[in-house]
Design an enzyme around this catalytic site. Sequence first.
Site, PDB file in Angstrom:
ATOM      1  N   ASP A 195      -0.599   2.444  -5.524  1.00  0.00           N
ATOM      2  CA  ASP A 195      -1.534   1.365  -5.195  1.00  0.00           C
ATOM      3  C   ASP A 195      -2.897   1.609  -5.833  1.00  0.00           C
ATOM      4  O   ASP A 195      -3.575   0.675  -6.265  1.00  0.00           O
ATOM      5  CB  ASP A 195      -1.694   1.244  -3.678  1.00  0.00           C
ATOM      6  CG  ASP A 195      -0.483   0.613  -3.023  1.00  0.00           C
ATOM      7  OD1 ASP A 195       0.319  -0.004  -3.745  1.00  0.00           O
ATOM      8  OD2 ASP A 195      -0.330   0.744  -1.793  1.00  0.00           O
ATOM      9  N   GLU A 196      -3.294   2.869  -5.874  1.00  0.00           N
ATOM     10  CA  GLU A 196      -4.572   3.221  -6.493  1.00  0.00           C
ATOM     11  C   GLU A 196      -4.573   2.843  -7.975  1.00  0.00           C
ATOM     12  O   GLU A 196      -5.522   2.236  -8.487  1.00  0.00           O
ATOM     13  CB  GLU A 196      -4.818   4.722  -6.327  1.00  0.00           C
ATOM     14  CG  GLU A 196      -6.185   5.187  -6.773  1.00  0.00           C
ATOM     15  CD  GLU A 196      -6.387   6.677  -6.511  1.00  0.00           C
ATOM     16  OE1 GLU A 196      -7.313   7.240  -7.118  1.00  0.00           O
ATOM     17  OE2 GLU A 196      -5.630   7.267  -5.720  1.00  0.00           O
TER      18      GLU A 196
END
Length: 455
Positions: A195-196
């Site tokens: 997600d980062e």
Amino acid sequence: MRKIPNHGTLRMTKVAYPLGLCVGLFIYVAYIKWHRASAAQAFFTIAGAASGVRWTQQAFSSPDSATRGHEVFYGIMFDAGSTGTRIHVFQFARPPGETPTLTHETFKALKPGLSAYADDVEKSAQGIQELLNVAKQHIPYDFWKATPLVLKATAGLRLLPGEKAQKLLQKVKEVFKASPFLVGDDCVSIMNGTDEGVSAWITVNFLTGSLKTPGSSSVGMLDLGGGSTQITFLPRVEGTLQASPPGHLTALQMFNRTFKLYSYSYLGLGLMSARLAILGGVEGKPAEDDKELVSPCLSPRFRGKWEHAEVTYRISGQKAVGLYELCASRVSEVLRNKVHRTEEAQHVDFYAFSYYYDLAASFGLIDAEKGGSLVVGDFEIAAKYVCRTLETQPPSSPFACMDLTYISLLLHEFGFPGDKVLKLARKIDNVETSWALGAIFHYIDSLKRQKVPAL
């Protein structure tokens, strides 16, 4: 000569004055109600736009001059990284009948990271409150209740034992709940590495304009943090998708489009964690019997202490012939079989952030303020020079040889040749090139799906 007043006019004034006062008061109250309603409506406006409307990005300007006559709304994202906590306050404006634009960003960072307070949770609240005050200073009072407030922690907390990490997050959540901003049950969380990377990819492609038009070329993203490193890009070759290992592909839905991204986060291969591995240490554990960690990647005359993840290590360099070769050999051992290489990556335009930028700027490979472009081989040239002159010209940082060698070999493992051009930037159009902007898009979109009303 003094003018004699007209008494008929005076009588009219006595009647008109209170009447005008009442009308003025009515208009003022109506305006206040409308202004507050517009702040609440901002939540729905941005949520709807994040789900289906194309966003545009305009040149940075002052908040006042850029938003006159436009709907205005805000989003707050805390980035709790391994080395510090950062707040991003985003201001958006929506001109009548048009798509929203990003008009302003306020950014501030504090050190150390949240993980440094793992054994003293109460202390963590002080820094969070200080950063919240920054948001209050830059967001008008009427917009507070409609402004989403989110904290996402990255590698620093992912490396902590689960119980310690959860206690820290719970304390932050308590501080958030006591704030005047829009706070949901999921306002605080540990962000997984994928997600980062995806959020950072959204940010850079939004800021470069690559997301505006379907079919336009996108750029890839390389991020090197303290605890992890990410690579994310949009493959155009079917073979890349078919050859990707499990967990390296993720689907992203945004702006009425679906992007199938190649994205992976390597936990433990961030620069600080890599230093420890190269030195022969173990994450979170002191060296046995306070043993000194010796490395050819450090200056031969260096002897000192280094603190990482609340553990202090005694470290020193070693005298030897061929320090670069010895250091490169050790770094290669640490990276062996840990990074997946994809053939297509070398043909994609990439932006590189965080420690890639910091190291390049420190050694004059790019302008420290403006950033710039370099080729991957520049890191290798710098590494060889620094490592081979450690004894005669010790650098200001004892880790210079190690860090440059690590970055050079990491990029090689990703499949980038020496002549591959990378763009390095801290900001694009004065907006911080982190995952924070992309993450706020995701969060607001999730609020819309949950149909959470603005408070």
